[in-house]
Design an enzyme around this catalytic site. Structure first.
Site, PDB file in Angstrom:
ATOM      1  N   GLU A  97       0.832  -1.204   0.000  1.00  0.00           N
ATOM      2  CA  GLU A  97       0.000   0.000   0.000  1.00  0.00           C
ATOM      3  C   GLU A  97       0.865   1.252   0.000  1.00  0.00           C
ATOM      4  O   GLU A  97       1.976   1.250   0.540  1.00  0.00           O
ATOM      5  CB  GLU A  97      -0.873   0.031   1.267  1.00  0.00           C
ATOM      6  N   ASP A  98       0.331   2.322  -0.569  1.00  0.00           N
ATOM      7  CA  ASP A  98       1.020   3.597  -0.506  1.00  0.00           C
ATOM      8  C   ASP A  98       0.901   4.201   0.887  1.00  0.00           C
ATOM      9  O   ASP A  98       1.871   4.648   1.469  1.00  0.00           O
ATOM     10  CB  ASP A  98       0.512   4.565  -1.581  1.00  0.00           C
ATOM     11  N   ASP A 101      -4.209   4.869   6.530  1.00  0.00           N
ATOM     12  CA  ASP A 101      -4.725   6.005   7.275  1.00  0.00           C
ATOM     13  C   ASP A 101      -5.597   5.479   8.409  1.00  0.00           C
ATOM     14  O   ASP A 101      -5.099   4.896   9.366  1.00  0.00           O
ATOM     15  CB  ASP A 101      -5.496   6.893   6.282  1.00  0.00           C
ATOM     16  N   LYS A 129      -0.002   6.217   8.696  1.00  0.00           N
ATOM     17  CA  LYS A 129      -0.557   7.346   9.428  1.00  0.00           C
ATOM     18  C   LYS A 129      -1.302   6.798  10.651  1.00  0.00           C
ATOM     19  O   LYS A 129      -2.507   6.952  10.797  1.00  0.00           O
ATOM     20  CB  LYS A 129      -1.479   8.154   8.514  1.00  0.00           C
ATOM     21  N   PHE A 150      -2.172  15.966   4.880  1.00  0.00           N
ATOM     22  CA  PHE A 150      -2.517  15.527   3.535  1.00  0.00           C
ATOM     23  C   PHE A 150      -1.231  15.546   2.724  1.00  0.00           C
ATOM     24  O   PHE A 150      -0.496  16.542   2.718  1.00  0.00           O
ATOM     25  CB  PHE A 150      -3.571  16.444   2.910  1.00  0.00           C
ATOM     26  N   ASP A 157      -1.885  11.178  -4.756  1.00  0.00           N
ATOM     27  CA  ASP A 157      -2.404  12.221  -5.638  1.00  0.00           C
ATOM     28  C   ASP A 157      -3.279  13.246  -4.928  1.00  0.00           C
ATOM     29  O   ASP A 157      -3.742  13.040  -3.811  1.00  0.00           O
ATOM     30  CB  ASP A 157      -3.222  11.587  -6.757  1.00  0.00           C
ATOM     31  N   ARG A 163       1.020  12.498  -8.828  1.00  0.00           N
ATOM     32  CA  ARG A 163       1.566  11.173  -8.512  1.00  0.00           C
ATOM     33  C   ARG A 163       3.031  11.078  -8.939  1.00  0.00           C
ATOM     34  O   ARG A 163       3.788  10.294  -8.400  1.00  0.00           O
ATOM     35  CB  ARG A 163       0.774  10.079  -9.227  1.00  0.00           C
TER      36      ARG A 163
END
Length: 191
Positions: A97-98, A101, A129, A150, A157, A163
């Site tokens: 995963e990027d 959260d 996060k 953010f 993105d 990106r």
């Protein structure tokens, strides 16, 4: 530009951390042939760099889900848009995963994947996060502990833009970026 966003993780820090993650994962999976899964689109940049650091046979597969709509954060509502075409029964799975959260989306996705009978399933996320975590879950391999900001760049993105930034930027003024979505364009050419 810098009043709209600032560098949170520079490209060299990202490169070094991806190499470290690659070494740790290689050590753990040396005798196995895992299936690496990534969720389109954000995780693809990280996945591409990560797999070049892994010294074992592997397969790569993708899923696409809808989780945000027009929101900047996940609300836990998930729809699978592109599912896997591989049988996970008895396989070792590493979900790449990027960013993790609240964990609501990831928790749902992990439950779907566990229902498919893998031998094991672990998570590798570039950004964790954890401060925003709602769903109880663990990220086995985490690149960076991300503050409650953010972020854009390196696959992440803003409205499908940015990106391709080499660094990960913390957006300091989201309202200004919404008003001028081109505010960060000059950073795309930065060396």
């Amino acid at each position: 530009m810098m009043e709209v966003a600032s560098v949170l993780y520079g490209r060299e820090d990202i490169r070094r951390r991806v190499e470290e993650l690659g070494r740790a994962i290689t050590g753990d999976y040396a005798e196995r042939e895992p299936v690496l899964l990534s969720v389109l689109k954000g995780g693809t940049v990280f996945l591409a760099d990560l797999i070049r650091q892994l010294a074992f046979p592997l397969e790569v597969h993708f899923m696409a889900i809808s989780r945000y709509g027009d929101a900047e954060e996940s609300l836990g509502r998930v729809q699978i848009l592109l599912d896997l075409d591989v049988d996970l029964t008895g396989r070792d799975v590493l979900l790449v995963e990027d960013i993790v959260d609240t964990g609501l989306t990831l928790s749902y996705l992990l439950s779907v994947l566990r229902s498919r009978g893998p031998a094991s399933i672990e998570v590798c996320a570039l950004l964790d996060k954890a401060i925003r975590r709602i769903a109880p879950l663990s990220v086995r391999y985490a690149g960076f502990d991300c503050p409650d900001r953010f972020v854009v760049g390196y696959g992440l993105d803003f409205a499908e833009r940015y990106r391709n930034l080499a660094d990960i930027l913390a957006v300091e003024d989201l309202r200004a970026l919404r008003e001028d979505p081109d505010a960060l364009v000059p950073l795309l050419a930065a060396p």
